[in-house]
Design a protein around this motif. Structure first.
Motif: not given
Length: 794
Positions: A717-720, A694-695, A739, A669, A667, A697, A691
């Protein structure tokens, strides 16, 4: 014009970036000239019509063609814009292109009320009466002009109602000259010195390499000292850098060294001591060519002593401008009122004497008063919180059930306070007004007042021991001669106690341990404090701050009643011996876990022993272990117990590689691993199950020593946002996840290869992306090829 892009594929097909529409006789030789020059300096290709073209009555075909060949139009609506058939025909063509081809439109309302344009009243009404008389046979043309005016006046734009004052100031600043210039803005309180400086700073800052606006220097220097101001100046110019010095002279050296070749814009607001100037902007040769320094003050003699290059002295508003400002604040309209209100408005404006601040405040109060909660917030800020961080003020006032978010917003809208760089500011005239209101309630007995802030009154209360039982907040921040606290037995309603910076404080009275209403206890930087009461059972306590208590040896035993504790800050408590005993999670109630945040400082031996104890906090959301002298082996292997962790800061520790156990935090971020001496991020050093994050960012890795980034990073996959700033050994970047919207590679001086080059450069238009000082990357790129690629040109 921040909305105008510097490059795009659409612009590349146009001859001009901007078509500038304006009434020549109104604005050509003042505002429009300044605007045109500013656009040109920014590299924005602008079409401005030749005065010779305006000789005829019909619009020249060249102008229609120029509109078609422009990406957007800027329309300067002035007082007599609508009187020009030429301008209205331009406007109609612009609207036609806007509706048919998506042509962008940016209106500027220069001393004009948009509602007058939309409703076509006042001078606009007079203008159309003339047009209708002149073009009797062409009613369709008149209607086309009316429709165009209504449509554009409804677009959100810029409002300029202080143009003359700004133009005079701009002439003195003269950013076109390649010298170093110091300009003073001098005048009485409330005459809008700060407002003028802020407007100038906002509009001119894009033309400088660095900028700094130091708000209310007189107040800040009294509270925090000159060194704090020097650090603030440097930090605003060199973003994300930390400056650790403790001497004014050392600060002078650093400012001179770092800024002597940099073109900067600096504003020193509300200066009342020449030492402020000497320690912050010293001499002209401290700064690079083209730099501009603006100083606001009430003291003309101070400016002359500083030998400023020029001085601007704003005047009070004339009757027309004063009425316009009053109407805007009282009735939300730029236009003059009629009938019942005009006489009353004139009386109010005359009473204010042309002072902008007084007019704003009186206008804001004209119809709407303040609710009781808002009055209390106003008085609290006047007495205690002027110049404090907004978040801190909200936190304190929230405990008083004042609903501060709403109340502060109301005070801002009524021009009673302002927020600048997250700090709340109230003009000193308003602050004195608020304090006088409190003083007048109980002149002879300060113990009966609702608020105390003056030293003599506080001393009287503490020595005579009168209504401490009514006291809810006590702020003794920076009381450097305080050695011991009073007996708090009678202060049973105390909710906030701030003793931050009481550097000589040795003893805290044991009665503090049983304050059942206390929510915030702040003992930050009480460097002489050696111990606290043996046991504390403050059942309402939410925040306990002990950071910087470098002499603290024993941590108190936490009573099981402390179930509301949310934040515990122990950073810099180097000598505490019994931390792991008295901070054991078993002593804390289970319902505490969901909010618990631990901030732990640099420790040598006890810290690693402490970490496993935290793993039972299954609902812990934020963990800050910055600068704790941790190594990779200190991170527990089975960290998955922190199953709710969202924010983890491990910066300024000593890791050779990223601890493998972190990938189990599904979880998480936000992961911060900056300045950790990480030497390798090779494919074998980041686990294959990356991976598992997964959360994630935000990944911050600045200031480390690795050479490359593994290709497995694409699995995030969620990296900002990824930040590699100042990773000076980094040579290559792999393909980045789709992303990604924010990449920092500034200061990566060895970077040569970027697999996602086009993506990185496409992101450069975003607010946070940085890519300066990438010298090797610049050498390896063919600039022309890159430019064509970005512009999508064959």
């Amino acid at each position: 014009m921040s909305s105008l892009p510097s490059t795009s594929s659409s612009i590349s097909r146009k001859k001009y970036d901007v078509f500038l529409s304006f009434r020549g006789e109104d604005t050509r030789n003042n505002f429009t000239d300044h605007l045109y020059d500013a656009l040109s300096r920014s590299g924005i290709v602008t079409f401005r019509d030749d005065p010779k073209l305006e000789a005829g009555e019909e619009i020249a075909p060249e102008l229609f063609k120029a509109i078609q060949e422009s990406w957007c139009s800027i329309i300067v609506f002035s007082q007599t814009y609508a009187f020009s058939s030429w301008c209205l025909e331009e406007l109609a063509e612009i609207v036609k292109r806007h509706n048919n081809d998506g042509h962008k439109v940016f209106p500027i309302f220069y001393d004009v009320d948009p509602s007058d344009l939309r409703k076509q009243k006042e001078k606009v009404e007079e203008a159309f009466a003339r047009h209708e008389e002149r073009y009797k046979e062409d009613s369709e043309k008149i209607q086309r002009w009316r429709n165009a005016l209504i449509q554009v006046a409804g677009i959100k734009g810029w409002h300029l109602n202080n143009g003359v004052r700004l133009e005079d100031l701009y002439l003195k600043i003269n950013i076109g000259e390649d010298d170093v210039r110091i300009i003073g803005i001098c005048g009485m309180g409330g005459i809008s010195k700060t407002t003028l400086a802020r407007a100038t700073y906002t509009q001119m800052s894009p033309y400088f390499e660095g900028k700094s606006f130091l708000t209310d220097i007189r107040e800040v220097s009294e509270k925090c000292g000159l060194v704090s101001l020097q650090k603030q100046l440097l930090s605003q110019i060199f973003l994300d850098e930390c400056f650790n010095f403790f001497d004014v002279h050392e600060g002078n050296v650093i400012i001179t060294h770092r800024l002597s070749h940099k073109k900067v814009l600096i504003v020193l607001d509300n200066v009342d001591n020449i030492q402020h100037v000497k320690c912050l902007v010293g001499r002209h040769d401290w700064f690079g060519l083209g730099s501009r320094i603006i100083i606001t003050t009430r003291d003309e003699h101070l400016l002359r002593s500083c030998q400023v290059d020029d001085m601007y002295m704003p005047t009070t508003l004339n009757t027309k401008d004063a009425l316009q400002l009053f109407n805007l604040k009282a009735f939300h309209s730029y236009t003059m009122l009629k009938d019942d209100f005009i006489e009353l408005s004139e009386h109010v404006v005359n009473y204010a004497g042309g002072l902008p601040l007084a007019i704003e405040v009186l206008g804001s109060f004209f119809f709407d008063g303040l609710e009781e909660r808002e009055k209390n917030i106003f008085l609290d800020i006047a007495c205690f919180f002027n110049g404090e961080k907004k978040d801190f003020v909200i936190k304190v006032l929230d405990g008083c059930e004042f609903f501060p978010d709403i109340g502060i917003d109301v005070l801002i809208k009524k021009s009673l306070i302002k927020v600048d760089n997250q700090y709340l500011w109230m003009h000193e005239l308003l602050q004195e007004l608020g304090r006088q209101i409190v003083r007048e309630k109980c002149v002879g007995e300060p113990g009966k007042r609702c608020r105390l802030w003056e030293e003599t009154d506080v001393h009287h209360i503490l020595t005579k021991n009168t209504p401490l039982y009514k006291l809810k907040m006590m702020n003794l921040k920076g009381s450097k001669n305080l050695i011991e606290t009073p007996d708090f037995t009678t202060a049973s309603n105390l909710e906030v106690l701030i003793l931050e910076g009481c550097t000589k404080l040795v003893d805290v009275h044991p009665s503090i341990g049983v304050l059942k209403s206390l929510k915030l206890l702040n003992l930050r930087d009480c460097k002489s404090l050696r111990s606290l009461p043996t046991k504390i059972g403050m059942e309402s306590l939410e925040t306990l701050i002990l950071s910087g208590c470098s002499s603290l040896v024993r941590f108190p035993e936490i009573d099981g009643k402390m179930e509301r504790l949310k934040t515990l800050d122990l950073s810099g408590c180097c000598k505490v011996e019994n931390l792991s005993e008295n901070l054991h999670p078993e002593k804390l109630r289970p319902n505490l876990y969901s909010l618990f945040k631990v901030i732990l400082g640099r420790r040598t031996n006890p810290m690693p022993r402490m970490l496993p104890l935290l793993l039972v906090l299954s609902s812990l959301r934020e963990l800050n272990l910055r600068d704790c002298n941790l190594c990779e082996g200190d991170i527990p292997r089975d960290i998955s117990g922190l199953s709710s962790l969202i924010h983890l800061d491990l910066s300024d520790n000593n890791f050779i590689r990223i601890p493998a156990s972190l990938t189990r935090l599904s979880k998480l971020e936000f992961l911060q691993l900056s300045n950790c001496n990480i030497c390798t991020l090779g494919e074998g050093d980041i686990p294959s199950d990356i991976s598992g994050l997964s959360s994630l960012r935000y990944l911050l890795l600045r200031g480390n020593n690795f050479i490359s980034i593994p290709a497995s990073i694409i699995r995030l996959s969620k990296i900002y946002s990824i930040r590699f700033s100042d990773c000076k050994m980094l040579k290559s970047l792999p393909e980045l996840p789709t992303s990604i919207e924010d990449v920092w590679i500034d200061g990566c001086s060895s970077l040569e290869v970027v697999a996602s080059l086009s993506k990185v450069f496409n992101l450069l238009d975003s607010v946070g992306t940085k890519a300066i000082n990438c010298f090797k990357l610049a050498e390896n790129m063919n600039a022309l090829t890159l430019l064509k690629k970005l512009l999508k040109v064959d």
